[in-house]
Design a protein around this motif. Structure first.
Motif, PDB file in Angstrom:
ATOM      1  N   PHE A   1      14.553  15.374   3.138  1.00 42.68           N
ATOM      2  CA  PHE A   1      14.790  14.156   2.377  1.00 42.68           C
ATOM      3  C   PHE A   1      14.323  12.944   3.175  1.00 42.68           C
ATOM      4  O   PHE A   1      14.660  12.815   4.355  1.00 42.68           O
TER       5      PHE A   1
ATOM      6  N   ASN B   1      11.487   0.010  -0.252  1.00 40.25           N
ATOM      7  CA  ASN B   1      10.453   0.694   0.534  1.00 40.25           C
ATOM      8  C   ASN B   1       9.320   1.192  -0.386  1.00 40.25           C
ATOM      9  O   ASN B   1       9.545   1.461  -1.555  1.00 40.25           O
ATOM     10  N   ASP B   2       8.125   1.322   0.171  1.00 39.28           N
ATOM     11  CA  ASP B   2       6.992   1.786  -0.629  1.00 39.28           C
ATOM     12  C   ASP B   2       6.960   3.324  -0.644  1.00 39.28           C
ATOM     13  O   ASP B   2       6.226   3.957   0.110  1.00 39.28           O
ATOM     14  N   PHE B   3       7.761   3.915  -1.545  1.00 48.43           N
ATOM     15  CA  PHE B   3       7.831   5.372  -1.647  1.00 48.43           C
ATOM     16  C   PHE B   3       6.535   5.960  -2.210  1.00 48.43           C
ATOM     17  O   PHE B   3       6.203   7.111  -1.922  1.00 48.43           O
ATOM     18  N   ASN B   4       5.805   5.184  -3.019  1.00 45.10           N
ATOM     19  CA  ASN B   4       4.543   5.708  -3.561  1.00 45.10           C
ATOM     20  C   ASN B   4       3.580   6.048  -2.429  1.00 45.10           C
ATOM     21  O   ASN B   4       2.953   7.111  -2.430  1.00 45.10           O
TER      22      ASN B   4
ATOM     23  N   HIS C   1       2.236  14.275   0.591  1.00 49.92           N
ATOM     24  CA  HIS C   1       1.574  15.226  -0.299  1.00 49.92           C
ATOM     25  C   HIS C   1       0.193  15.618   0.237  1.00 49.92           C
ATOM     26  O   HIS C   1      -0.195  16.785   0.208  1.00 49.92           O
TER      27      HIS C   1
ATOM     28  N   ASN D   1       8.238   3.930  -7.231  1.00 55.49           N
ATOM     29  CA  ASN D   1       8.864   2.656  -6.839  1.00 55.49           C
ATOM     30  C   ASN D   1       9.581   2.024  -8.031  1.00 55.49           C
ATOM     31  O   ASN D   1      10.722   1.559  -7.910  1.00 55.49           O
TER      32      ASN D   1
ATOM     33  N   PHE E   1       9.814  21.694   1.134  1.00 56.15           N
ATOM     34  CA  PHE E   1      10.008  20.891  -0.063  1.00 56.15           C
ATOM     35  C   PHE E   1      10.451  19.494   0.359  1.00 56.15           C
ATOM     36  O   PHE E   1      11.261  19.348   1.273  1.00 56.15           O
ATOM     37  N   GLY E   2       9.903  18.475  -0.276  1.00 53.98           N
ATOM     38  CA  GLY E   2      10.205  17.103   0.122  1.00 53.98           C
ATOM     39  C   GLY E   2      10.787  16.297  -1.023  1.00 53.98           C
ATOM     40  O   GLY E   2      10.466  16.544  -2.184  1.00 53.98           O
ATOM     41  N   ALA E   3      11.643  15.326  -0.676  1.00 46.27           N
ATOM     42  CA  ALA E   3      12.236  14.451  -1.691  1.00 46.27           C
ATOM     43  C   ALA E   3      12.487  13.075  -1.087  1.00 46.27           C
ATOM     44  O   ALA E   3      12.766  12.956   0.104  1.00 46.27           O
ATOM     45  N   GLY E   4      12.385  12.042  -1.907  1.00 48.49           N
ATOM     46  CA  GLY E   4      12.667  10.679  -1.467  1.00 48.49           C
ATOM     47  C   GLY E   4      14.048  10.258  -1.935  1.00 48.49           C
ATOM     48  O   GLY E   4      14.434  10.561  -3.064  1.00 48.49           O
ATOM     49  N   VAL E   5      14.781   9.578  -1.065  1.00 52.86           N
ATOM     50  CA  VAL E   5      16.135   9.141  -1.423  1.00 52.86           C
ATOM     51  C   VAL E   5      16.277   7.650  -1.133  1.00 52.86           C
ATOM     52  O   VAL E   5      16.396   7.245   0.022  1.00 52.86           O
ATOM     53  N   PRO E   6      16.231   6.810  -2.187  1.00 48.24           N
ATOM     54  CA  PRO E   6      16.347   5.378  -1.975  1.00 48.24           C
ATOM     55  C   PRO E   6      17.797   4.943  -1.811  1.00 48.24           C
ATOM     56  O   PRO E   6      18.676   5.481  -2.475  1.00 48.24           O
TER      57      PRO E   6
ATOM     58  N   GLY F   1      13.920  11.433  -5.505  1.00 44.19           N
ATOM     59  CA  GLY F   1      12.637  11.631  -6.177  1.00 44.19           C
ATOM     60  C   GLY F   1      11.899  12.810  -5.557  1.00 44.19           C
ATOM     61  O   GLY F   1      11.899  12.968  -4.340  1.00 44.19           O
ATOM     62  N   VAL F   2      11.287  13.622  -6.409  1.00 45.42           N
ATOM     63  CA  VAL F   2      10.552  14.793  -5.909  1.00 45.42           C
ATOM     64  C   VAL F   2       9.138  14.794  -6.491  1.00 45.42           C
ATOM     65  O   VAL F   2       8.946  15.111  -7.669  1.00 45.42           O
TER      66      VAL F   2
ATOM     67  N   PHE G   1       4.921   9.149  -0.530  1.00 48.83           N
ATOM     68  CA  PHE G   1       4.710  10.418  -1.233  1.00 48.83           C
ATOM     69  C   PHE G   1       3.241  10.838  -1.177  1.00 48.83           C
ATOM     70  O   PHE G   1       2.925  12.013  -1.020  1.00 48.83           O
ATOM     71  N   ASN G   2       2.342   9.865  -1.336  1.00 49.79           N
ATOM     72  CA  ASN G   2       0.923  10.197  -1.256  1.00 49.79           C
ATOM     73  C   ASN G   2       0.567  10.755   0.111  1.00 49.79           C
ATOM     74  O   ASN G   2      -0.205  11.709   0.225  1.00 49.79           O
TER      75      ASN G   2
ATOM     76  N   GLY H   1      20.877  10.264  -6.110  1.00 47.98           N
ATOM     77  CA  GLY H   1      19.572  10.462  -6.735  1.00 47.98           C
ATOM     78  C   GLY H   1      18.469  10.657  -5.710  1.00 47.98           C
ATOM     79  O   GLY H   1      18.540  10.123  -4.605  1.00 47.98           O
TER      80      GLY H   1
ATOM     81  N   VAL I   1      15.623   0.841  -1.219  1.00 44.47           N
ATOM     82  CA  VAL I   1      14.966   1.014  -2.511  1.00 44.47           C
ATOM     83  C   VAL I   1      13.665   0.199  -2.578  1.00 44.47           C
ATOM     84  O   VAL I   1      12.747   0.549  -3.317  1.00 44.47           O
TER      85      VAL I   1
ATOM     86  N   VAL J   1       2.672  13.246  -8.050  1.00 43.31           N
ATOM     87  CA  VAL J   1       2.702  12.341  -6.906  1.00 43.31           C
ATOM     88  C   VAL J   1       2.130  10.961  -7.267  1.00 43.31           C
ATOM     89  O   VAL J   1       2.497   9.955  -6.657  1.00 43.31           O
TER      90      VAL J   1
END
Lengths: 367, 367
Positions: B99, B106-109, B116, A109, B123-128, A126-127, B112-113, A124, B104, A104
Motif C-alpha cells: 500500500f 499527492n499526485d497518485f496518477n 505500473h 487523483n 499487488f499494489g494499491a494507493g491509500v490517500p 485505489g488499485v 501509479f504510472n 479506501g 489526498v 492505470v
C-alpha cells in the motif's frame, strides 16, 4: 493488453464525473435487489471467511472517477452491516476496506479527492491495473462489484482492422453501425467472450470461496439487431460525421478505416451462457433493470456531453485533439433532427443486473 | 488537519520524482541493516499472524510519487521472502500487497504510472489520507515503512503566527532561521511531539501484534543549533530573499510574517524519548545513517532544484504562483556565494534509521 482508454477525467462539464447520471440511476434500481440478495447469500455465521474477518474487503472494478462507485460502495456496506447485525449469535460488524480499481490511466487523483471529500465510514484504496488480469491476491475479496465496465473490450479484434478479412469494418466505427458485415459483430463477440473469461478467471481467484459478485452492464435485448438500437444509430451518426470529415480531407480515410469503438453490448442469453460455461460461479440472480430516464430533444446538449464523456478520449487518441470539437458539433447537428432522440422503438438496449456467488469448490471445473 | 502540502508532482525537471537522489542514497544505506533486522525480528513460524498469511501486507507512509517508495518496497519484500524461505518447516512464500500512502493531494496518477511501468512482482494499491490518523483497518499490516516523511508537521503551531506570542516568528520562515527566538523552536518541538504520538497511535492500531516498522527521517545531531545546520542556513537565505521582496513591495510584510515552513528536524535523543514514552513499540535499532553525497558548488542548479521540489508548493500556495521564479532565482544567486555549499561545518544534519516492533500486548500502556 492494448486497452488504454478511460473516461474523461477532472470534473468539468465534459467530464465523466458530471455525465454519469444514467449509471447513477441504474445503481438506484439495483440497490434494493442487491440488498435482498446479500441478506440471502452472504454466509455470515456459516463460512469461516466471513466470521471475525477484519477487514471486510470489497472491490469495485472499473471505478472511473468515483461518483457512482462511491454510491455503490455505500449500498454494499449498508447491506453487509445489516447482515452482520442480524446474526444473533455474534452481531459484531467488521471494519470495511474498499478498493477502487481501474486502468492505470484512470484519473485516480480526482477519484481520491471525491471520495475523501465525502468522509466515508470505511478505509479506501485505489488499485490500478486491468481487470482482465489479476489485480488482487488469492482469496482476498469478500465482495466484488462492477458497474458499466464489462462492455469495454480489452482490445479491438485484429480482423476488424484487416483489409484482407471478411470482418474488415471499412468506413464504419463499430459493429452496430448500419451496413456492417455480420463477421464484424462475430469478431467483437469472440473478443467479448475472451474478456469475460479472463475477468471471471481473475475474480474466481481473488474472491474467497462463497464470495459474492455484482455485475451491472449495458447490453441489448435478446434477438434485437445492434444497428436498430439507439447506440447503433448514434454510432452510425458519429461514423457518418467522420466519413464527411474524411471526404473533406480533415482526417484521412486510412485513419477512419483503422478506427473502431471498443464497446460490446451483450445479450441476456449470451452473458448467462458464458458465465455458466465458465463454471466457477453460481448465478443467484440475472435480471433486466428498468431503463433509466433519458433526456430528450429539448436537451440535446446533455445527450452530446454524455456520449462525449465516454468516447472523447478514444477519438482524441486516434484522430488527434484538433478534430474533437468539430466532430461533436457535427454530431450534435445530425442527431438533433433524428427520431432516435424521442422514438421508443430505438430503446432496445437493456441494463442487466447479475448476482454471482463464488462456488466453494475453488478449483476451476475441467482444469 | 491543516496539512495540504505535497511534493512537486509530475516528472519534469522541477518534480520531486527527479530530485530525490538524496533520499534514494539513504534507502541504499538502510537496505543491508533493514534486511538483517527483518531476519532477526520477523516472527515467521512463531506468530500466527505471519503463518500462511495471505497476502503479506506492507504499507509505505508518505510515498510521494514513488521512485524511492518503489525501491523501499522491493528491499522489504526481498528480505521477507528470504525470511520465509529460511523457515525449514514451511518455506512457502506468501503473495505481497503493498500500500502506498500519502496525502489526498499527492499526485497518485504519477505514482501509479511509475509503479505500473516497473511491472512489480506484488499487488499494489494507493491509500490517500493523513498518516497522522488511521488510514488502515485494525491489526491489518505486517510491516510499515516511512522514509523522509515524519519531518513534515501536520500544521504550523498557532503561536508562531500570533503577534502577541513570545513564539511569534516575525520576518522569518522557520525556527532554524538565524535570529529566531527559542520559543519558536519550542513550539515546533511541541507540534512534532503531538504528530509523532498521533502517528504511533495510528500505526500501533494498524500493525498486527509483532508487526515491524521502519522509519527513516532527517534530523540533526544531538546538541547542535538548528541555525548552524545547512538547512538553517538555506532557510535563512530563502527567508532573506522573501524579506528583500517584501521591502521592494513584491510581496506584503503580512504575507511574510504569516508564513512558516512545516518541517521539524528532530534529534536522536528527542525521537528515541518520544518512542519510548509512547510505549507500544520496542526499539530494535536506532542509528545514524551515513550522510549522502551532496552536489557542490559546480552544480548549484541541482541544489536549487532539490530544495525547490520540496518547498515550491508551500511557497506557491501562500505567496501565489507569480513570485516563485523570482524567489528561486534570488535564492540561487545568494546561495551560490555561500560557504554552506562546500564547508563541512554546516553538515550537522543526520539521517536516522529506526527499526520498531509492535509489542504483542496490544493495549496502549497507561490507557
Amino acid at each position: 493488453m492494448d486497452n488504454k482508454y478511460h473516461m474523461n477525467g477532472g470534473d468539468d462539464l465534459k467530464s465523466y464525473a458530471k455525465n454519469s447520471e444514467y449509471q447513477k440511476q441504474l445503481l438506484g434500481y439495483s440497490k434494493k435487489v442487491m440488498n435482498e440478495l446479500i441478506q440471502q447469500q452472504l454466509d455470515v455465521g456459516l463460512n469461516p471467511h466471513f466470521d471475525h474477518c477484519n477487514p471486510f474487503r470489497i472491490a469495485d472494478f472499473g471505478c472511473s472517477t468515483g461518483r457512482n462507485t462511491y454510491l455503490a460502495a455505500q449500498n454494499i456496506i449498508e447491506a453487509v452491516e445489516q447482515k452482520y447485525k442480524s446474526n444473533e449469535e455474534d452481531p459484531q460488524v467488521p471494519e470495511f476496506l474498499v478498493f477502487f480499481n481501474d486502468l492505470v490511466q484512470n484519473d485516480f487523483n480526482t477519484l481520491f479527492n471525491y471520495i475523501h471529500s465525502n468522509k466515508p465510514n470505511y478505509f479506501g484504496a485505489g488499485v490500478p491495473g486491468s481487470f482482465h488480469g489479476r489485480v488482487f491476491p488469492k482469496a482476498f475479496l469478500h465482495i466484488a462489484h462492477s458497474s458499466m465496465a464489462l462492455l469495454y473490450l480489452s482490445r479491438i479484434p485484429e480482423e476488424v482492422k484487416d483489409r484482407n478479412s471478411a470482418a474488415w469494418n471499412k468506413g464504419r466505427i463499430h459493429y452496430s453501425c448500419s451496413g456492417a458485415a455480420k463477421e464484424v459483430e462475430a469478431a467483437y463477440s469472440t473478443q467479448f467472450r475472451k474478456d469475460i473469461e479472463a475477468f471471471l478467471d481473475a475474480r474466481a481467484e481473488e474472491l474467497i470461496p462463497g464470495g459474492l459478485m455484482v455485475i451491472i452492464t449495458l447490453g441489448i435485448l435478446d434477438g434485437v439487431l445492434p444497428s436498430e438500437c439507439s447506440m447503433g444509430v448514434n454510432f452510425s451518426i458519429l461514423g457518418s460525421c467522420l466519413e464527411d470529415m474524411a471526404k473533406m480531407g480533415i482526417i484521412s480515410e486510412e485513419k477512419l478505416d483503422s478506427f473502431n469503438l471498443p464497446y460490446y453490448y451483450t445479450s441476456h442469453m449470451e452473458l448467462e451462457t458464458l458465465i455458466k460455461a465458465h463454471g466457477c460461479f453460481d448465478i443467484a440472480r440475472f435480471e433486466k433493470l428498468p431503463t433509466p430516464f433519458r433526456q430528450v430533444v429539448h436537451d440535446i446538449q446533455t445527450v452530446v456531453l454524455s456520449i462525449r464523456a465516454v468516447t472523447e478520449g478514444l477519438f482524441e487518441e486516434h484522430f488527434g485533439k484538433d478534430v474533437i470539437e468539430e466532430l461533436f458539433q457535427r454530431y450534435a447537428e445530425k442527431v438533433g433532427s433524428h427520431p432516435v432522440l424521442y422514438d421508443d422503438k430505438y430503446r432496445t438496449e437493456a441494463s442487466y443486473f447479475v448476482f454471482l456467488k463464488r462456488k466453494t469448490d475453488t478449483s476451476k471445473p475441467g482444469t
